[in-house]
Design a protein around this motif. Sequence first.
Motif, PDB file in Angstrom:
ATOM      1  N   VAL A 105      -6.376 -13.940  29.428  1.00 13.14           N
ATOM      2  CA  VAL A 105      -6.099 -12.805  30.306  1.00 13.14           C
ATOM      3  C   VAL A 105      -7.418 -12.105  30.623  1.00 13.14           C
ATOM      4  CG1 VAL A 105      -4.935 -10.594  30.522  1.00 13.14           C
ATOM      5  CG2 VAL A 105      -3.760 -12.511  29.465  1.00 13.14           C
ATOM      6  N   PHE A 106      -7.680 -11.905  31.906  1.00 10.27           N
ATOM      7  CA  PHE A 106      -8.973 -11.383  32.357  1.00 10.27           C
ATOM      8  C   PHE A 106      -8.970  -9.852  32.420  1.00 10.27           C
ATOM      9  CE2 PHE A 106     -13.011 -11.876  34.105  1.00 10.27           C
ATOM     10  CZ  PHE A 106     -13.165 -11.081  35.227  1.00 10.27           C
ATOM     11  N   LEU A 107      -7.904  -9.283  32.965  1.00 16.32           N
ATOM     12  CA  LEU A 107      -7.758  -7.829  33.054  1.00 16.32           C
ATOM     13  C   LEU A 107      -6.317  -7.433  32.755  1.00 16.32           C
ATOM     14  CD1 LEU A 107      -9.749  -6.773  36.277  1.00 16.32           C
ATOM     15  CD2 LEU A 107     -10.320  -6.207  33.920  1.00 16.32           C
ATOM     16  N   LEU A 108      -6.151  -6.210  32.220  1.00 19.32           N
ATOM     17  CA  LEU A 108      -4.827  -5.656  31.939  1.00 19.32           C
ATOM     18  C   LEU A 108      -4.864  -4.187  32.308  1.00 19.32           C
ATOM     19  CD1 LEU A 108      -2.016  -6.274  30.742  1.00 19.32           C
ATOM     20  CD2 LEU A 108      -2.932  -5.610  28.507  1.00 19.32           C
ATOM     21  N   TYR A 109      -3.927  -3.735  33.132  1.00 21.46           N
ATOM     22  CA  TYR A 109      -3.966  -2.337  33.558  1.00 21.46           C
ATOM     23  C   TYR A 109      -2.564  -1.862  33.942  1.00 21.46           C
ATOM     24  CZ  TYR A 109      -4.714  -4.829  38.036  1.00 21.46           C
ATOM     25  OH  TYR A 109      -4.653  -5.690  39.086  1.00 21.46           O
ATOM     26  N   SER A 164     -16.171  -7.299  41.293  1.00 18.71           N
ATOM     27  CA  SER A 164     -16.827  -6.735  40.106  1.00 18.71           C
ATOM     28  C   SER A 164     -17.279  -7.813  39.132  1.00 18.71           C
ATOM     29  CB  SER A 164     -15.879  -5.766  39.391  1.00 18.71           C
ATOM     30  OG  SER A 164     -15.497  -4.715  40.252  1.00 18.71           O
ATOM     31  N   TYR A 165     -16.486  -8.894  39.020  1.00 19.70           N
ATOM     32  CA  TYR A 165     -16.801  -9.929  38.024  1.00 19.70           C
ATOM     33  C   TYR A 165     -17.192 -11.261  38.665  1.00 19.70           C
ATOM     34  CZ  TYR A 165     -14.806  -6.713  34.647  1.00 19.70           C
ATOM     35  OH  TYR A 165     -14.547  -5.621  33.865  1.00 19.70           O
ATOM     36  N   GLY A 166     -17.092 -11.363  39.991  1.00 23.38           N
ATOM     37  CA  GLY A 166     -17.516 -12.580  40.658  1.00 23.38           C
ATOM     38  C   GLY A 166     -16.642 -13.775  40.334  1.00 23.38           C
ATOM     39  N   LYS A 167     -15.332 -13.576  40.192  1.00 18.97           N
ATOM     40  CA  LYS A 167     -14.418 -14.656  39.847  1.00 18.97           C
ATOM     41  C   LYS A 167     -13.194 -14.617  40.760  1.00 18.97           C
ATOM     42  CE  LYS A 167     -15.597 -14.807  34.910  1.00 18.97           C
ATOM     43  NZ  LYS A 167     -16.032 -16.198  34.846  1.00 18.97           N
ATOM     44  N   PHE A 168     -12.622 -15.806  41.021  1.00 21.60           N
ATOM     45  CA  PHE A 168     -11.324 -15.874  41.683  1.00 21.60           C
ATOM     46  C   PHE A 168     -10.227 -15.685  40.643  1.00 21.60           C
ATOM     47  CE2 PHE A 168     -13.704 -17.960  45.072  1.00 21.60           C
ATOM     48  CZ  PHE A 168     -13.105 -17.414  46.195  1.00 21.60           C
ATOM     49  N   VAL A 169      -9.290 -14.791  40.933  1.00 18.64           N
ATOM     50  CA  VAL A 169      -8.257 -14.450  39.950  1.00 18.64           C
ATOM     51  C   VAL A 169      -6.878 -14.482  40.605  1.00 18.64           C
ATOM     52  CG1 VAL A 169      -9.835 -13.028  38.581  1.00 18.64           C
ATOM     53  CG2 VAL A 169      -8.480 -11.974  40.405  1.00 18.64           C
ATOM     54  N   ILE A 170      -5.857 -14.562  39.762  1.00 22.05           N
ATOM     55  CA  ILE A 170      -4.456 -14.451  40.174  1.00 22.05           C
ATOM     56  C   ILE A 170      -3.831 -13.319  39.373  1.00 22.05           C
ATOM     57  CG2 ILE A 170      -2.202 -15.592  40.239  1.00 22.05           C
ATOM     58  CD1 ILE A 170      -3.662 -18.248  40.462  1.00 22.05           C
TER      59      ILE A 170
END
Length: 552
Positions: A105-109, A164-170
Amino acid sequence: MKTKSSFTTLFTLIYMSTIMVATITIMVFFFMNFSSNIHRQIEFSTKERVSRLQEHMLYILKTYEDFVRYSATGVKILLETYEGSVPHDVMQKFFIEMMKIVPDVFLLYYSNNSGWNQPDGYLVFNDGWSPDDPAYDQTVSPWFIATKAKNGEIAYSEPYFDISYGKFVIMLSMTLFDEVGQDMGVICEEITVESLEDMLKTRSGQAKMYVLDKNGICIIDADGAMPLETNFFQKTNLDSYRAAIFTQAAFAGRNSTYVIYSAYIPGADYYLVSLLPIALISAEVNSYLFIILGVSIGILLLSSLVTFLITRNIVPSFTSQEQGAIALVNDIDNVAETLSDREKNNRNQEILKTIDALIISGQVKQSSGDMPSETQRIMDHKEPFESITAELADNINKIAASIENISDVAIRAEEISDENRQHIDMLIKEIFRLRIRNTWLPNGRKNQLIMAKNWSMVLKTNAATWNIPYAEVMDLVTLTAEADSILTEAQNSRRTAAMTEKCKAAFDALTEKMCSIKNHYLFNLPLSDGDFSTLNLTPNDTNHSPTSPFKP
């Protein structure tokens, strides 16, 4: 008169030409059948791989969905505890602890239903980020609106680039509701596309694997050849297959370029597509055929050489007999004019006696008073040739048998590998049985995996009721997924010492965790007989198990 070498060469060419025509005819039918079988084997293997990859991807996405739900439960508890006003640092610390459970998991909010800069607005990220634009309002963002439209179900976003992190995310998100059904806001998690691409790379084999959204946009490409957000059907010229692929049923088809398989991923509304290039299949088939063809040609050349040498050794005896008889006839013509009648008669008697001796010895046969021709002499000595013919026919049979054996080995190679694998698995099972004969774990890694998956589902549901730390449950879920993945990899690859050790380590860790949960939590609970049965345990089982059944 033909020479010895010319006759040997002619006979060898005629004989071997006949054999080669018959052999090539047989080999053409054999190669066609062999090629067809190899194609079917490779296509079946690829179809099975797609099916297993679909199941694994569903399992991984289910883990992410469960993580969102459990995080939502924690947020609800915090909101109730602090009466709707949770300090940002408390919420952030909770998110950080939760993310240790599922590292991917990359981000949680979490956001309530007001803009973050409004007096009653609330937006907290695990990394403490906040928008730079004071006018930013998350409640009007497409992801927020799409989440509300799902009415409590998990919503998947299209892949997007996180600056912000330079990544492709879902993003996976869901709406929170309190006990009376009141909307409390939205909780979100982000996972990297890269993590899903890595899963496809390790399991795709020779095929090219893609994940498409419902619009045909490529969101995951295992080999990186197709940029994100590319229209898959336009890029691959497979627009005629769009309707067939976009169904919930598995699809299999082929054209002149690819063997195509697809499978539906529910929940996320994704489509897993596999393209196996026909050229790769043909290359693999041709490698087998070239080996068989080379061996066959070698055997034919060797047979030709043997035939040539045998014929060369037989022909001299026929030639010497013919030359001797012709010399006698020439001698009669040369002396006829110089000898008197009496001398001529005496000479003729000597010649006739010589010819009679040759006839009696079987070296020469008289025919209508003339010396036998070369063709007649060969027919008179046909038995040696028939013997040679029999030997060569036997050699041809051996050639055919050798080709069949090569075919059997090639076709049955995978079966032999599976058989060896079964023997190894039986040996491992026996060792395992001897070491944990009196324990509660089932025999066999597949059975242990089934029990671990069952525990994962049961403990997720009852963790709070049974006072089992959620981190312990998620550890079990993670170890189960790892063991499942490694066992599948081991079953679909050549078994090496490194793979065996990797598989052993994964199941050691899994059974260690199951033993720990059983010893530390389940013994101290007033479980019913039904609970024990659900966990595949004997009711009132109070026997502590060894922490690792593979250690002495």
